[in-house]
Structure formats: C-alpha cells, structure tokens
Design a protein around this motif. Structure first.
Motif, PDB file in Angstrom:
ATOM      1  N   ALA A   1      63.244 -33.927  -8.056  1.00 21.55           N
ATOM      2  CA  ALA A   1      62.185 -34.823  -7.594  1.00 21.55           C
ATOM      3  C   ALA A   1      61.917 -34.644  -6.107  1.00 21.55           C
ATOM      4  O   ALA A   1      60.757 -34.651  -5.656  1.00 21.55           O
ATOM      5  CB  ALA A   1      62.569 -36.271  -7.899  1.00 21.55           C
ATOM      6  N   ALA A   2      62.997 -34.461  -5.330  1.00 25.09           N
ATOM      7  CA  ALA A   2      62.823 -34.269  -3.889  1.00 25.09           C
ATOM      8  C   ALA A   2      62.040 -32.998  -3.594  1.00 25.09           C
ATOM      9  O   ALA A   2      61.244 -32.937  -2.644  1.00 25.09           O
ATOM     10  CB  ALA A   2      64.192 -34.228  -3.213  1.00 25.09           C
ATOM     11  N   ALA A   3      62.253 -31.952  -4.422  1.00 25.34           N
ATOM     12  CA  ALA A   3      61.585 -30.672  -4.191  1.00 25.34           C
ATOM     13  C   ALA A   3      60.091 -30.732  -4.468  1.00 25.34           C
ATOM     14  O   ALA A   3      59.322 -29.953  -3.892  1.00 25.34           O
ATOM     15  CB  ALA A   3      62.229 -29.593  -5.059  1.00 25.34           C
ATOM     16  N   ILE A   4      59.660 -31.647  -5.333  1.00 25.57           N
ATOM     17  CA  ILE A   4      58.242 -31.652  -5.735  1.00 25.57           C
ATOM     18  C   ILE A   4      57.444 -32.807  -5.156  1.00 25.57           C
ATOM     19  O   ILE A   4      56.230 -32.850  -5.332  1.00 25.57           O
ATOM     20  CB  ILE A   4      58.121 -31.672  -7.275  1.00 25.57           C
ATOM     21  N   ARG A   5      58.082 -33.733  -4.449  1.00 29.27           N
ATOM     22  CA  ARG A   5      57.365 -34.934  -4.000  1.00 29.27           C
ATOM     23  C   ARG A   5      56.193 -34.604  -3.085  1.00 29.27           C
ATOM     24  O   ARG A   5      55.159 -35.271  -3.127  1.00 29.27           O
ATOM     25  CB  ARG A   5      58.326 -35.903  -3.313  1.00 29.27           C
ATOM     26  N   GLU A   6      56.347 -33.586  -2.247  1.00 30.27           N
ATOM     27  CA  GLU A   6      55.250 -33.269  -1.323  1.00 30.27           C
ATOM     28  C   GLU A   6      54.023 -32.730  -2.051  1.00 30.27           C
ATOM     29  O   GLU A   6      52.913 -32.761  -1.520  1.00 30.27           O
ATOM     30  CB  GLU A   6      55.711 -32.274  -0.275  1.00 30.27           C
ATOM     31  N   HIS A   7      54.218 -32.235  -3.273  1.00 27.78           N
ATOM     32  CA  HIS A   7      53.097 -31.706  -4.053  1.00 27.78           C
ATOM     33  C   HIS A   7      52.481 -32.766  -4.965  1.00 27.78           C
ATOM     34  O   HIS A   7      51.324 -32.637  -5.370  1.00 27.78           O
ATOM     35  CB  HIS A   7      53.576 -30.547  -4.936  1.00 27.78           C
ATOM     36  N   ALA A   8      53.251 -33.796  -5.335  1.00 33.07           N
ATOM     37  CA  ALA A   8      52.856 -34.726  -6.386  1.00 33.07           C
ATOM     38  C   ALA A   8      52.187 -35.974  -5.838  1.00 33.07           C
ATOM     39  O   ALA A   8      52.354 -36.338  -4.663  1.00 33.07           O
ATOM     40  CB  ALA A   8      54.076 -35.106  -7.213  1.00 33.07           C
ATOM     41  N   THR A   9      51.454 -36.640  -6.712  1.00 33.89           N
ATOM     42  CA  THR A   9      50.900 -37.952  -6.385  1.00 33.89           C
ATOM     43  C   THR A   9      51.793 -39.062  -6.916  1.00 33.89           C
ATOM     44  O   THR A   9      51.880 -40.131  -6.316  1.00 33.89           O
ATOM     45  CB  THR A   9      49.486 -38.100  -6.981  1.00 33.89           C
ATOM     46  N   VAL A  10      52.460 -38.816  -8.044  1.00 34.75           N
ATOM     47  CA  VAL A  10      53.383 -39.787  -8.644  1.00 34.75           C
ATOM     48  C   VAL A  10      54.585 -39.028  -9.179  1.00 34.75           C
ATOM     49  O   VAL A  10      54.422 -37.994  -9.832  1.00 34.75           O
ATOM     50  CB  VAL A  10      52.720 -40.581  -9.790  1.00 34.75           C
TER      51      VAL A  10
END
Length: 516
Positions: free
Chosen positions: A287-296
């Motif tokens: 989750a930490a790796a993808i948070r900058e790409h995601a909206t939720v």
C-alpha cells in the motif's frame, strides 16, 4: 470405433456435434465434425488414436470447451475426442504433496480436495471452476496466483500421454527433482493437443500459506496510473499472491450486472492479495508503494470482503460479455513496460474508434485487451470485413456467424505489433489455437517454426492431431509477410529492426487479416 470403445462413447447426435463446433472464443467451424467420442478411460483413448492413425482421421482433443483461442474447435470430417468423462482424482498423497489426476478434473475440484489435507493446487486460472486440468495443461494456463506460485508447467511433474497410433508414453517423475533425459513433460505442457493426448498427470501440491491473507483494493484516475502502481509494487520488493488490474469499462460492467459501486471509486482498480505469515506487513508495504499513484487505497483482512473482490475479478469476463460480443486478446510484455502497453492499447482503441476493455495479471505483464463488438454493429459489418474476417490462417469459419467490423481487425493487428515491438509475446496463457497462428512466424521466426513443425511430425507422423492449430503452414507465412504489418516486427524480435517497424492505422492489416 463403436466396437473398440466403451458402450455409449460414440455419438453422432446433432446437439453433440454442434456443441463441438466452437469453444469460448466464439468462433464456430463452417460445419459440425463427423463424430464425438467421449472416452471413459485410457483404453478408449488408445483405441481412438489407433484407429484414427490407421485411417488418417483428424482428431480434435477437447475438454470443457472453455478455451479462448479456438484450440478445441472441430469441423467437417474431424473426430472429437472428449475427455470430460475422465474426471477422477486417482491419488492424493499428503506425504509426497502430489496428486495424480485424469484430464477431466476441474482445477477447483483438485484445489478443494487438496485443502482437506492442508494443501492446495497453486495454479489458479480465473476459470478454475469450469476449466479442466487437461485443458490447463494443453495451454500451460496461468491465472491469478501465477506471479508468486507459477503457471501450470511449474506444477506438472509427469504425464501419461497417448500418441497417435495408440502408444502410451509416460514422462517425468513423482520426485521433486529429476533430470534424466530430455524434458518431454515440459514440451508437452502447452502443446495444445498437437503432440499427444494427456490421460493422466502427476501434479505438485503446495501447503496452504499460514494465517489470513490480506487484500488491498486501490483505485486510480486511469488504467495507466494503475499499471504504473503495479510496477512500484514490484520495485518495492513485494511479491503478492495476486495483482490484478481492471479498467473503467470492466468496473462499469460489473456494477451494472452485480449492483456494486466499484466505478464510483475510481477509473481503474488494482486488486492485490498477500499471504503467508507476513501477509499484513507485506500488504502495508504494498500500500505504501502505490499510495502516490492512487486516489483510494483500502486494506482488509476480512475474508468476506476479500471473497467479494475476488469474485468480481473472476466475473469480469462474464460481465463484459453482457455488453456485446467480446474478442478476447492475450498479449504479454516485460513487466517494466506494462504501463506503456496499457496506454498504447487505449490509444489504439481511440484511433480505430473501437471499444477496448483491458484487464491484466499485472504482476507478470500479461494483458487481456478485450474488443467489445456491439451486436448491431457486427450484423452490419459489411461484406468486406465479414468475408475477410471469416478466414483465419486459412481455416474458414461459419459464414453465418456474426461478423467483425474492419476497424476491430485493424486495432487487433496493431495491438499484436505493439506487444512484439516491446519485446513481448502474442499469447501469455490462452495459447495460439486456430486464431493466432497467422502471427506465430512473426514472433518465432521461420527457422523456429520449421523446426517445431518437424518436431511435431516425430510425435504425429500422419498429422492427425489438432490439425491446423498452433503452427502456420507455409502459405500462411507468406500471407503474413505480404499482407500484415506485424511481419515487420519479425525482424525486431529476431534481431534486425527494420526502419519504420511500428504499425500505424495506415499500415495495419488488410480487412479481416487479423484474428482475435
């Protein structure tokens, strides 16, 4: 044939013959096959192949008919050898962690039987409830868990195979290790019924990972951002048990069918699951790796929530089938180029004005761009597209079948070209079958195709097994060179990149040259 096989095995019932004309690819043969033989044991299979070899009758091996490349399509003069009745789990050994199964066993059935012993059959095709292990072996099926646990080939230890002429060949072993002789087992896995007919398989089982898996559902502004996030997961050193991408069209189709609200949360979904004793910690890292790409980003260890999301993924194809006739593609690219390929597919759809829905096994770069043809549009495709589209690699299809608009053929050809230009492949798990054989030489090169044709003749000297599938004939190779843009890519794949190899809307295949 009736005298040599079990009572009631041979059928010429019109309903049985009609059912064998097509698989789930949706492409019917021009007319029904001559006969269907439902084998109930190895002796039936040996008798069929002995007689077929003697009388030079072409044989189409068939399981549940869930294939997506036309590999089990049977036409006039052909004999269908159905293996669905050979559906016993012969042995399940918890001590050795192997199972010996017949080809008609469903993948989910073996997984459930192994679970009673704390084990599982790791390969997990999305169709595991309906597809047979014989078909999975024939196509080297992948699936949802393959990034961490491997595809079908990694689970097959040995095979019992009947060759044309009726000879029973045993390959492989029951041991974890073994390197005696050539690896015929690996050769037969993925051969799509062209070398022999699998009648039993020794399959590797694995322990069920301890603890409760953790599920991550992340939503994004578009599919390109979701694909970029998948790359970030792998760069972070996390190996999820599954990592699946669904674009906005899939989410909308699921919402319309299932009453969910997936589409309201974003334009694309990246569904991940981690397992084992460190599942929660791995989910947090993911989750930490993808948070900058995601909206939720949502993390859950609730089994009910996980089951709901996994059900949505398994039902993605049936959901899109409700919108029109799907032409299901199966390309794969290096994982580092997944986001680039997702973006390219979207551009290709826009350029040709066709509807393309994309899902992907994001952890291994395997994409399924699905062209959705409106039934009304298919009916009015016109003689040009319809007549061309009814000829796939020299195998005529049913002229009464719904036709495909010319723009879809052009778009499909460009998707293939782009995948090869990126160092990818025409098929990651569905196989070549009938529908993709026109492009095989573009990926493999003429020398490899010729060698494989000669190897095939060693197993099947009279050419009776799944005739016309997988390998192109010389005429088809000429057609690729002369008529389709994808031939330009052969030089790229085989070491010489010609100038202007990239396909454009103007250089794409002639109407009907592509098969999806």
């Amino acid at each position: 044939m009736r005298a040599a096989t079990s009572a009631g095995s041979v059928s010429q019932d019109p309903a049985d013959l009609t059912a064998a004309r097509a698989d789930r690819s949706g492409w019917p043969s021009p007319a029904p096959p001559a006969v269907v033989v439902r084998a109930v044991g190895v002796d039936d299979v040996r008798a069929v192949l002995r007689l077929a070899h003697e009388y030079r009758v072409p044989v189409v091996p068939r399981g549940a008919g869930t294939g997506l490349a036309g590999g089990a399509v049977a036409g006039p003069g052909e004999l269908v050898l159905s293996l669905e009745r050979m559906n016993r789990i012969r042995e399940l050994s918890p001590a050795d962690m192997i199972a010996v199964v017949e080809p008609g066993v469903r993948a989910a059935e073996l997984d459930q039987a192994a679970a009673a012993h704390g084990l599982r059959y790791a390969p997990d095709p999305a169709s595991h409830d309906i597809s047979t292990l014989g078909g999975n072996i024939a196509t080297n099926a992948g699936g949802l868990r393959c990034a961490k646990y491997g595809v079908t080939r990694e689970a097959v230890l040995g095979l019992d195979v009947v060759l044309p002429g009726g000879e029973l060949l045993r390959t492989g072993r029951r041991t974890v290790k073994g390197v005696t002789g050539y690896d015929l087992t690996a050769l037969l896995v993925g051969s799509e019924g062209t070398l022999g007919v699998v009648v039993a398989a020794a399959l590797r089982l694995q322990p069920i990972p301890p603890g409760q898996p953790a599920t991550v559902a992340a939503y994004f502004r578009d599919a390109h951002a979701a694909a970029a996030a998948a790359g970030a997961v792998l760069a972070a050193g996390v190996t999820p048990a599954l990592l699946e991408l669904l674009d906005a069209r899939f989410l909308a189709a699921l919402d319309a069918w299932r009453g969910t609200d997936l589409r309201a949360r974003g334009q694309a979904l990246l569904l991940a699951q981690t397992d084992g004793s460190g599942a929660e910690a791995d989910a947090d890292r993911l989750a930490a790796a993808i948070r900058e790409h995601a909206t939720v980003v949502e993390i859950s260890t609730d089994p009910a929530s996980a089951d709901e999301l996994l059900a949505a993924r398994r039902l993605a194809l049936p959901a899109i089938e409700r919108l029109g006739r799907p032409l299901i593609e199966d390309v794969a690219v290096p994982r580092s180029r997944l986001a680039e390929m997702v973006e390219a597919i979207a551009r290709i759809g826009e350029r040709h004005n066709v509807v393309v829905a994309t899902l992907a096994h994001a952890a291994d770069g395997n994409l399924h761009p699905i062209f959705v043809v409106d039934p009304a549009e298919a009916a009015g495709a016109g003689a040009g597209a319809g007549q061309g589209g009814a000829e796939l690699g020299g195998a005529a299809l049913d002229p009464g079948a719904p036709q495909v608009p010319e723009a879809v053929w052009r778009a499909a050809d460009e998707v293939f070209t782009t995948a090869l230009e990126m160092g990818g492949t025409l098929t990651g798990e569905h196989g070549v079958g009938l529908l993709k054989r026109r492009w095989v030489a573009a990926e493999l090169g003429d020398g490899s195709v010729d060698l494989q044709r000669r190897l095939r003749a060693v197993f099947d000297p009279r050419g009776i097994l799944n005739r016309g599938k997988v390998l192109p004939d010389p005429a088809a190779i000429t057609d690729i060179t002369d008529a389709t843009s994808i031939a330009d890519t052969a030089g790229v794949v085989n070491g010489a990149a010609p100038e202007g190899a990239a396909a454009t809307a103007d250089t794409a295949a002639a109407p009907g040259a592509a098969a999806v």
